[in-house]
Structures are given as structure tokens and as C-alpha cells.
Design a protein around this motif. Structure first.
Motif, short mmCIF file in Angstrom:
data_model
loop_
_atom_site.label_atom_id
_atom_site.label_comp_id
_atom_site.label_asym_id
_atom_site.label_seq_id
_atom_site.Cartn_x
_atom_site.Cartn_y
_atom_site.Cartn_z
N LEU A 123 0.68 -1.20 -0.03
CA LEU A 123 0.11 0.03 0.00
C LEU A 123 1.09 1.44 -0.05
O LEU A 123 1.46 1.63 0.91
CB LEU A 123 -0.96 -0.15 1.14
CG LEU A 123 -2.22 -0.96 0.89
CD1 LEU A 123 -2.95 -0.89 2.29
CD2 LEU A 123 -2.87 -0.56 -0.09
N CYS A 124 0.89 1.75 -1.11
CA CYS A 124 1.91 3.05 -1.30
C CYS A 124 1.25 4.26 -0.75
O CYS A 124 0.19 4.45 -0.27
CB CYS A 124 2.24 2.84 -2.87
SG CYS A 124 0.92 3.37 -3.74
N ASP A 125 2.09 5.37 -0.93
CA ASP A 125 1.70 6.56 -0.44
C ASP A 125 0.31 7.09 -1.22
O ASP A 125 -0.47 7.43 -0.38
CB ASP A 125 2.71 7.66 -0.62
CG ASP A 125 3.92 7.46 0.26
OD1 ASP A 125 3.81 6.83 1.25
OD2 ASP A 125 4.95 8.15 0.06
N ARG A 126 0.22 6.89 -2.39
CA ARG A 126 -1.07 7.27 -3.06
C ARG A 126 -2.15 6.34 -2.50
O ARG A 126 -3.20 6.93 -2.49
CB ARG A 126 -0.74 7.18 -4.65
CG ARG A 126 -1.96 7.53 -5.48
CD ARG A 126 -1.37 7.67 -6.93
NE ARG A 126 -2.55 8.07 -7.77
CZ ARG A 126 -2.99 7.33 -8.81
NH1 ARG A 126 -2.31 6.18 -9.13
NH2 ARG A 126 -4.20 7.79 -9.49
N ARG A 127 -2.11 5.02 -2.62
CA ARG A 127 -3.10 4.30 -2.22
C ARG A 127 -3.66 4.64 -0.72
O ARG A 127 -4.83 4.70 -0.59
CB ARG A 127 -2.66 2.70 -2.54
CG ARG A 127 -2.88 2.43 -3.95
CD ARG A 127 -2.20 0.93 -4.22
NE ARG A 127 -1.01 0.93 -4.35
CZ ARG A 127 -0.31 -0.27 -4.44
NH1 ARG A 127 -0.96 -1.54 -4.66
NH2 ARG A 127 1.05 -0.41 -4.87
N LEU A 128 -2.56 4.84 -0.06
CA LEU A 128 -3.09 5.22 1.53
C LEU A 128 -3.69 6.75 1.59
O LEU A 128 -4.53 6.57 2.59
CB LEU A 128 -1.85 5.20 2.25
CG LEU A 128 -1.27 3.52 2.71
CD1 LEU A 128 0.19 3.63 3.33
CD2 LEU A 128 -2.24 2.93 3.42
N ALA A 129 -3.11 7.48 0.69
CA ALA A 129 -3.56 8.85 0.84
C ALA A 129 -5.36 8.83 0.51
O ALA A 129 -6.24 9.35 1.13
CB ALA A 129 -2.82 9.76 0.08
N TRP A 130 -5.51 8.15 -0.73
CA TRP A 130 -6.79 7.62 -1.11
C TRP A 130 -7.69 7.19 0.06
O TRP A 130 -8.92 7.63 0.37
CB TRP A 130 -6.80 6.87 -2.28
CG TRP A 130 -8.55 6.49 -2.89
CD1 TRP A 130 -8.90 7.19 -3.77
CD2 TRP A 130 -9.01 5.49 -2.43
NE1 TRP A 130 -10.03 6.49 -4.18
CE2 TRP A 130 -10.12 5.47 -3.07
CE3 TRP A 130 -8.99 4.43 -1.54
CZ2 TRP A 130 -11.12 4.60 -3.07
CZ3 TRP A 130 -10.13 3.48 -1.47
CH2 TRP A 130 -11.10 3.67 -2.36
N LEU A 131 -7.34 6.14 0.82
CA LEU A 131 -7.78 5.57 1.86
C LEU A 131 -8.17 6.46 2.88
O LEU A 131 -9.32 6.41 3.39
CB LEU A 131 -7.09 4.30 2.20
CG LEU A 131 -7.96 3.66 3.60
CD1 LEU A 131 -9.04 3.16 3.28
CD2 LEU A 131 -6.90 2.61 4.05
N ALA A 133 -8.56 9.54 2.77
CA ALA A 133 -9.54 10.47 2.54
C ALA A 133 -10.94 9.79 2.47
O ALA A 133 -11.99 10.48 2.63
CB ALA A 133 -9.53 11.21 1.04
N ARG A 134 -11.12 8.53 1.94
CA ARG A 134 -12.15 8.02 1.91
C ARG A 134 -13.04 7.81 3.41
O ARG A 134 -14.14 7.77 3.78
CB ARG A 134 -12.14 6.65 1.23
CG ARG A 134 -11.85 6.62 -0.21
CD ARG A 134 -12.72 7.30 -1.12
NE ARG A 134 -12.96 8.69 -1.25
CZ ARG A 134 -11.88 9.48 -1.27
NH1 ARG A 134 -10.94 9.30 -2.15
NH2 ARG A 134 -12.18 10.88 -1.22
N LEU A 135 -11.86 7.25 4.26
CA LEU A 135 -12.24 6.95 5.67
C LEU A 135 -12.61 8.60 6.38
O LEU A 135 -13.33 8.52 7.06
CB LEU A 135 -11.38 6.44 6.53
CG LEU A 135 -10.73 5.11 5.95
CD1 LEU A 135 -9.80 4.41 6.81
CD2 LEU A 135 -11.90 4.12 6.31
N ASP A 136 -12.02 9.54 6.18
CA ASP A 136 -12.29 10.93 6.53
C ASP A 136 -13.89 11.54 6.33
O ASP A 136 -14.52 12.14 7.17
CB ASP A 136 -11.35 11.95 6.23
CG ASP A 136 -10.21 12.01 7.04
OD1 ASP A 136 -10.34 11.36 8.38
OD2 ASP A 136 -9.22 12.60 6.73
N GLU A 137 -14.21 11.11 5.21
CA GLU A 137 -15.42 11.53 4.67
C GLU A 137 -16.65 10.91 5.19
O GLU A 137 -17.88 11.33 5.07
CB GLU A 137 -15.41 11.53 3.15
CG GLU A 137 -15.68 9.90 2.46
CD GLU A 137 -15.48 10.01 1.14
OE1 GLU A 137 -15.00 10.99 0.44
OE2 GLU A 137 -15.53 8.94 0.63
#
Length: 273
Positions: A123-131, A133-137
């Protein structure tokens, strides 16, 4: 809500037994007394990522009349899966099978842990950043994360050598988002349950067998083959999210309590629905 998790069918043109086992698993899902709201397949859908293998996979899935959500494993071909399954869910991450399923009481988030050409995942930086954001919303929504490579150390050297890079950072995200009620994965072909952050991590065996390892020989991979299992993830207001291990085999359903009283000494058996 009922979500069935299957894993690691490894469809292989040279191994018809793998396809037959997955076909039996699909048929078993269709006979469950409660119709599932969705089916998750946590990776290694095929053994070589070939188009003919995905053809077989899709033909075996065709009898299911509920949504099926897949993520790739290390044996899959991401490009082939994006072509066939890239429409799944919403809020997809370009180039990966990352997506959200938002129409069930429990929010489902699929994570693509594949690293092409490697057995291990990431799980790279881009994939974790997406996750993140999804969890925050949606902090008020109970959430289940599903992926192929489990973020754990199994104690088996061979499996840990092809584990998940980024597990610690994923754990940090889960700690920051206590609404993540469950993290589920495949890959190890074993039924493992452990804590992960403030959540619970579970792994699902393959559709053809469950592996029971001999942990006294961590440098080797000595396994006992046991019957295949699925995971059933259920949710209701009174119970919250519960997960059950479930045999993918013929079963007899019996009524022990009819809603008013316990059954007689010899409960009445009835066929699966």
C-alpha cells in the motif's frame, strides 16, 4: 446485511479441480438461507492472470444474482481485471482496483495491494492517501476494508517474505479511524484472526481448501489440508458487525428454536433454501 467473503480461487486452465471447487463455493452461496447482499473475492482470482482464466471465473460467477466485488492478488493481472471489473463501486482510484461500496449498512472499501510481478503486496503513499480521504469523509459509518495481502506477521517465514509493505502505515490509519470495524484479506489460505489497531483483522482460506500450518517449523511451510471455509460478515442494529467462519460444504439446517420454544430432543432437519 449479509456479505460473503470468498478468496483465492486460483482459476487455472491446467487445474480443473480449482474451477470445480470455486463452482461448488458459488453454488453453496446460492443455497444460504439468507440471501447475501454482496460477495467479496479477496484476490488471486486466477493463477496466471490469463484472459481464458478470467472467462472461466466470470462464467462461474454468472449464477449469482447479487453484486460481486473483487480485488486483485499477486497471481492476478491488474490490467485485465480493470478491463473486466473496473466499473465496481464508486470513488475509484485511477490505475488501481480501489473503490467504495456505499449502499449497504456497513461501508465496504476495496483495496488493491498488488505489486505486478511480485508475490508480496504494497500500500503505497498514493493508495494510502486515497484511503485516508475515504475514511475521513464518512466517520459515522461502520466500515469494512477488504484486500488480498493481510497486514500481519504470520510467523511463517515463507509467507512473511511475501507480506504487505505499508502495514504499519495502514495500522496508523485504522487507529485514527475507529469506525473501521473489520479488516479482511486472503493470500495465506488460512483462517487467522488478530487485532489490528482498534479493529479486528481476519483472513479467509481458499475456496478449495483451508491450510492449517505447523507453527513449530517456521522456516518451512508444512500444512494440513482441511475443508474450505468462507467468512460471513453480518450486520444488524442490535449486534453491530459480526463475522463467522463457514464451511463451504454440504450442510443440514435444523430448527433448534422456532421463535417460541426449543425444539424437541430430535430437532427437525430441513433442506437448505
Amino acid at each position: 446485511m449479509l456479505v460473503v467473503q470468498l478468496s483465492d480461487p486460483h482459476i487455472d486452465a491446467l487445474r480443473p479441480d480449482k474451477a470445480a471447487a470455486f463452482g461448488r463455493a458459488v453454488e453453496h452461496v446460492r443455497t444460504l438461507p439468507m440471501r447475501p447482499d454482496a460477495v467479496l473475492i479477496t484476490g488471486d482470482c486466477t493463477d496466471h492472470g490469463r484472459q481464458d482464466e478470467y472467462d472461466v471465473l466470470q462464467s462461474l460467477l454468472a449464477p449469482l444474482d447479487m453484486p460481486v466485488y473483487v480485488v486483485p492478488g499477486n497471481h492476478d493481472d491488474r490490467a485485465a481485471m480493470l478491463e473486466r471489473f473496473g466499473h465496481l463501486g464508486t470513488q475509484r482510484l485511477d490505475g488501481f482496483l480501489h473503490y467504495v461500496v456505499d449502499d449497504l449498512p456497513v461501508r465496504l472499501i476495496g483495496l488493491d495491494t498488488q505489486v505486478p510481478g511480485q508475490g508480496g503486496g504494497e500500500l503505497c503513499d498514493r493508495r494510502l492517501a486515497w484511503l485516508d480521504a475515504r475514511l475521513d469523509e464518512a466517520r459515522a459509518r461502520p466500515t469494512l476494508l477488504f484486500m488480498h495481502h493481510p497486514p500481519l506477521v504470520s510467523g511463517l517465514d515463507v509467507m512473511d517474505a511475501i507480506g504487505l509493505e505499508g502495514s504499519a502505515r495502514l495500522c496508523d490509519l485504522v487507529l485514527q479511524h475507529p469506525h473501521v470495524a473489520r479488516v479482511v484479506a486472503g493470500h495465506v489460505h488460512m483462517a487467522v484472526t488478530t487485532t489490528f489497531g482498534n479493529s479486528t483483522l481476519m483472513t479467509c482460506p481458499g475456496t478449495d481448501a483451508t491450510f492449517q500450518p505447523d507453527l513449530s517449523h517456521p522456516a518451512q511451510l508444512i500444512l494440513q489440508y482441511q475443508p474450505p471455509l468462507a467468512l460471513l460478515h453480518t450486520w444488524s442494529e442490535p449486534t453491530g458487525l459480526l463475522s463467522f467462519t463457514h464451511f463451504l460444504d454440504d450442510a443440514t439446517w435444523i430448527t433448534l428454536h422456532d421463535g417460541q420454544q426449543w425444539a424437541p430432543t430430535e430437532p427437525t432437519a430441513h433442506p437448505a433454501h
